[in-house]
Write an enzyme that holds these catalytic residues in place. Structure first.
Site, PDB file in Angstrom:
ATOM      1  N   HIS A 272      11.566  43.600  66.947  1.00  0.00           N
ATOM      2  CA  HIS A 272      12.459  43.506  68.558  1.00  0.00           C
ATOM      3  C   HIS A 272      13.908  42.974  67.990  1.00  0.00           C
ATOM      4  CE1 HIS A 272      13.575  43.968  72.623  1.00  0.00           C
ATOM      5  NE2 HIS A 272      12.746  43.160  73.154  1.00  0.00           N
ATOM      6  N   HIS A 311      13.649  53.567  66.620  1.00  0.00           N
ATOM      7  CA  HIS A 311      13.159  53.116  67.601  1.00  0.00           C
ATOM      8  C   HIS A 311      12.340  53.918  68.618  1.00  0.00           C
ATOM      9  CE1 HIS A 311      14.590  51.754  71.724  1.00  0.00           C
ATOM     10  NE2 HIS A 311      15.265  50.874  71.095  1.00  0.00           N
ATOM     11  N   ASP A 367      20.910  47.151  65.893  1.00  0.00           N
ATOM     12  CA  ASP A 367      20.674  46.010  65.090  1.00  0.00           C
ATOM     13  C   ASP A 367      21.243  46.494  63.698  1.00  0.00           C
ATOM     14  OD1 ASP A 367      19.706  44.179  66.829  1.00  0.00           O
ATOM     15  OD2 ASP A 367      18.007  44.953  66.537  1.00  0.00           O
TER      16      ASP A 367
HETATM   17  N1  CMC Z   1      11.430  51.852  58.147  1.00  0.00           N
HETATM   18  C1  CMC Z   1      10.456  52.842  57.848  1.00  0.00           C
HETATM   19  N2  CMC Z   1       9.660  53.652  58.393  1.00  0.00           N
HETATM   20  C2  CMC Z   1       9.628  53.512  59.830  1.00  0.00           C
HETATM   21  C3  CMC Z   1      10.571  52.566  60.385  1.00  0.00           C
HETATM   22  C4  CMC Z   1      11.399  52.012  59.691  1.00  0.00           C
HETATM   23  N3  CMC Z   1      12.372  51.179  60.041  1.00  0.00           N
HETATM   24  N4  CMC Z   1      10.585  52.922  61.641  1.00  0.00           N
HETATM   25  C5  CMC Z   1       9.436  53.652  61.906  1.00  0.00           C
HETATM   26  N5  CMC Z   1       8.815  53.975  60.532  1.00  0.00           N
HETATM   27  C6  CMC Z   1       7.862  55.020  60.469  1.00  0.00           C
HETATM   28  C7  CMC Z   1       6.644  54.759  60.793  1.00  0.00           C
HETATM   29  O1  CMC Z   1       5.890  53.970  59.613  1.00  0.00           O
HETATM   30  C8  CMC Z   1       5.933  55.668  61.234  1.00  0.00           C
HETATM   31  O2  CMC Z   1       5.664  56.668  60.000  1.00  0.00           O
HETATM   32  P1  CMC Z   1       4.200  57.596  60.026  1.00  0.00           P
HETATM   33  O3  CMC Z   1       4.431  58.523  61.217  1.00  0.00           O
HETATM   34  O4  CMC Z   1       4.102  58.353  58.735  1.00  0.00           O
HETATM   35  O5  CMC Z   1       3.106  56.554  60.096  1.00  0.00           O
HETATM   36  C9  CMC Z   1       7.015  56.780  61.943  1.00  0.00           C
HETATM   37  O6  CMC Z   1       8.172  56.299  61.278  1.00  0.00           O
HETATM   38  C10 CMC Z   1       7.138  56.474  63.303  1.00  0.00           C
HETATM   39  O7  CMC Z   1       7.272  55.017  63.742  1.00  0.00           O
HETATM   40  P2  CMC Z   1       6.486  54.225  64.694  1.00  0.00           P
HETATM   41  O8  CMC Z   1       5.976  52.935  63.902  1.00  0.00           O
HETATM   42  O9  CMC Z   1       5.425  55.094  65.493  1.00  0.00           O
HETATM   43  O10 CMC Z   1       7.384  53.766  65.727  1.00  0.00           O
HETATM   44  P3  CMC Z   1       7.404  52.798  66.873  1.00  0.00           P
HETATM   45  O11 CMC Z   1       8.186  53.449  68.020  1.00  0.00           O
HETATM   46  O12 CMC Z   1       5.909  52.401  67.106  1.00  0.00           O
HETATM   47  O13 CMC Z   1       8.485  51.739  66.276  1.00  0.00           O
HETATM   48  C11 CMC Z   1      10.227  50.249  65.658  1.00  0.00           C
HETATM   49  C12 CMC Z   1       9.655  51.530  66.647  1.00  0.00           C
HETATM   50  C13 CMC Z   1      11.580  49.805  66.225  1.00  0.00           C
HETATM   51  C14 CMC Z   1       9.488  49.033  65.809  1.00  0.00           C
HETATM   52  C15 CMC Z   1      10.186  50.711  64.327  1.00  0.00           C
HETATM   53  O14 CMC Z   1      11.065  51.916  64.236  1.00  0.00           O
HETATM   54  C16 CMC Z   1      10.775  49.640  63.391  1.00  0.00           C
HETATM   55  O15 CMC Z   1       9.936  48.841  62.889  1.00  0.00           O
HETATM   56  N6  CMC Z   1      11.923  49.594  62.981  1.00  0.00           N
HETATM   57  C17 CMC Z   1      12.430  48.514  62.233  1.00  0.00           C
HETATM   58  C18 CMC Z   1      12.819  47.269  63.063  1.00  0.00           C
HETATM   59  C19 CMC Z   1      14.044  47.429  64.123  1.00  0.00           C
HETATM   60  O16 CMC Z   1      15.085  47.830  63.431  1.00  0.00           O
HETATM   61  N7  CMC Z   1      13.822  46.980  65.213  1.00  0.00           N
HETATM   62  C20 CMC Z   1      14.822  46.950  66.093  1.00  0.00           C
HETATM   63  C21 CMC Z   1      14.786  47.929  67.203  1.00  0.00           C
HETATM   64  S1  CMC Z   1      16.168  48.317  68.139  1.00  0.00           S
HETATM   65  C22 CMC Z   1      16.399  46.739  69.117  1.00  0.00           C
HETATM   66  C23 CMC Z   1      15.493  46.365  70.103  1.00  0.00           C
HETATM   67  O17 CMC Z   1      15.453  47.150  70.977  1.00  0.00           O
HETATM   68  O18 CMC Z   1      14.990  45.324  70.241  1.00  0.00           O
END
Ligand code: CMC
Length: 433
Positions: A272, A311, A367
């Site tokens: 986050h 995101h 971020d």
């Molecule tokens: N790097 C590599 N793979 C990723 C990433 C990433 N940053 N984000 C998502 N994926 C992949 C994930 O592994 C999944 O792949 P598969 O379907 O093959 O298993 C697919 O993309 C869909 O992702 P998800 O995990 O279902 O997405 P989510 O909505 O659960 O997670 C997130 C959203 C923000 C937690 C995630 O994208 C992430 O961990 N990003 C990196 C951390 C980050 O930058 N966070 C800041 C968010 S913006 C600020 C805020 O609002 O706080």
């Protein structure tokens, strides 16, 4: 919509052959409680929806922030983020988010006056910072300090009184920069600098952080404005992890200081608000543009995560990231180019052309570039989540207020699907294998 179509949904339960008609409400939703009537036997509890991580559950109706993740749209109270970032300032946006409308000139002056005159904290709160280790993380200190404020304002418990709530909201908006600066100065072993009322919100913050050995410190106006824009961009983001935490704790009628400390705990997580810190650490680790392709390979092989990308809601370019990229250029003109920017640009260039990222709609989020600006402004990485928490305080408070005023809300209490052991008899320790 076809003529005569009614705004209802018919659900057929194939276990029993029974049909149920439920209302379709605003935002293409149905009430989860309407599912409860669906039963096989009369004595059944009734059907629930199962939604770990709330990926498809609207927990509230809200008038604060609108996001269209597919189109990359973000609006506070209806105003596009691009216009607010271009034409407004943080305290005006704070008023808008908290009150629902842009202030008149007089209302804005009054609000700025109140925020300015509530920036001081009780001396015992100042001393609280001395009890932390020299290397304590700024966010841990901030969370403790905010919850400590609850003990200084016991009247804040009266959360059902709107005028009392407003006083606490002004206090929190006013005191967050002071607490943040004190956490930073403790970390650096520097004497605290107290607020100066004639400065703007961000200039006062920069003064408390960075004034050393001079009577007067005045930040570069470009940097002061850049921080103000970053604060506008971070002010709210509807029902994210920390806003939901704020609402959940607040729904038990905890005071706003304790609720906000909980929200800050959620924000601190690297998935986050801790992501901007994680981005900087990642860029340092990559170290050189030539190492970017190998890092991207690591992400594709799932050995790494590309921090600052992806995101839950945005499946297009995060509109805040575009504004931040422009702000970064303005800041770097003053401070000189951050060498990590080249690594970030290369990561973005490669990622936006790789099927792994394109097919998963992974774009830079807020971020990805904010940490580079923070670093150029002179902030250590430990301060990054704190810099997120200061403006987000406004959003958390608006969400909290809305929850308390919403007649449909009550203490938050999700259900579970129990999949553990059935009832079994206790076995004393000497009889266990
Ligand atoms: N790097 C590599 N793979 C990723 C990433 C990433 N940053 N984000 C998502 N994926 C992949 C994930 O592994 C999944 O792949 P598969 O379907 O093959 O298993 C697919 O993309 C869909 O992702 P998800 O995990 O279902 O997405 P989510 O909505 O659960 O997670 C997130 C959203 C923000 C937690 C995630 O994208 C992430 O961990 N990003 C990196 C951390 C980050 O930058 N966070 C800041 C968010 S913006 C600020 C805020 O609002 O706080």
């Amino acid at each position: 919509m076809a003529e005569n179509a009614s705004n209802t949904l018919t659900i057929r339960d194939n276990r029993t052959g029974k049909e149920y008609e439920v209302d379709v409400l605003e935002g293409d939703t149905i009430r989860a409680m309407d599912l409860r009537q669906i039963k096989v036997r009369d004595e059944d509890f009734g059907m629930m929806s199962f939604d770990p991580a709330y990926t498809n559950t609207a927990s509230t109706s809200s008038t604060v922030t609108f996001i269209d993740g597919g189109k990359g749209i973000l609006r506070y109270r209806g105003y596009p983020i691009e216009q607010l970032a271009e034409r407004s300032n943080f305290l005006e946006v704070a008023y808008l988010i908290l009150k629902g409308e842009l202030p008149t000139g007089d209302e804005l002056d009054e609000f700025v006056h109140h925020v300015t005159y509530h920036t001081y904290v009780h001396e015992n709160v100042v001393h609280l910072f001395d009890s932390f280790r020299y290397d304590a993380h700024a966010m841990g200190m901030m969370i403790s300090a905010v919850s400590a404020l609850s003990t200084f304002y016991p009247e804040a418990k009266d959360v059902r009184d709107p005028s009392n709530r407003w006083i606490q909201m002004v206090r929190l908006v006013a005191k967050m920069p002071t607490l943040a600066a004190f956490a930073y100065r403790h970390h650096r072993g520097l004497p605290k600098v107290y607020p100066e009322n004639e400065l703007s919100y961000t200039a006062n913050f920069l003064n408390m952080l960075f004034r050393i050995g001079v009577k007067e410190y005045r930040p570069n106006p470009v940097l002061e404005r850049a921080l103000d824009v970053l604060f506008i961009l971070h002010a709210d983001h509807e029902q994210n992890c920390s806003a939901t935490t704020m609402r959940v704790i607040g729904s038990a009628e905890a005071d706003p200081y304790c609720s906000l400390a909980g929200a800050m705990g959620a924000l601190y997580g690297p998935l986050h608000g801790g992501a901007n810190e994680a981005v900087l650490r990642m860029l340092h680790r990559i170290g050189d543009v030539k190492n970017v392709p190998a890092f991207i390979e690591g992400v594709k092989n799932r050995e790494e995560r590309l921090m600052g990308f992806g995101h839950r809601v945005y499946k297009a370019y995060d509109p805040r990231a575009s504004i931040i990229k422009r702000t970064a250029d303005e800041v770097f003109e003053v401070t000189g180019r951050n060498p990590l920017l080249d690594i970030a640009l290369e990561l973005e260039k490669i990622a936006l052309n790789e099927d792994f990222f394109v097919s998963r709609n992974l774009y830079p989020n807020v971020d990805f570039y904010s940490g580079l600006i923070y670093q150029a402004l002179g902030f250590p990485v430990e301060m990054f989540p704190v810099l997120f928490a200061i403006p987000r305080t406004v959003g958390w408070l608006a969400q909290w207020e809305e929850m308390l005023e919403d007649k449909e809300q009550k203490i938050a209490r999700p259900r579970q699907v129990y999949v553990g052991e059935d009832a079994r008899d206790f076995v004393s320790v000497e009889d266990r294998g």
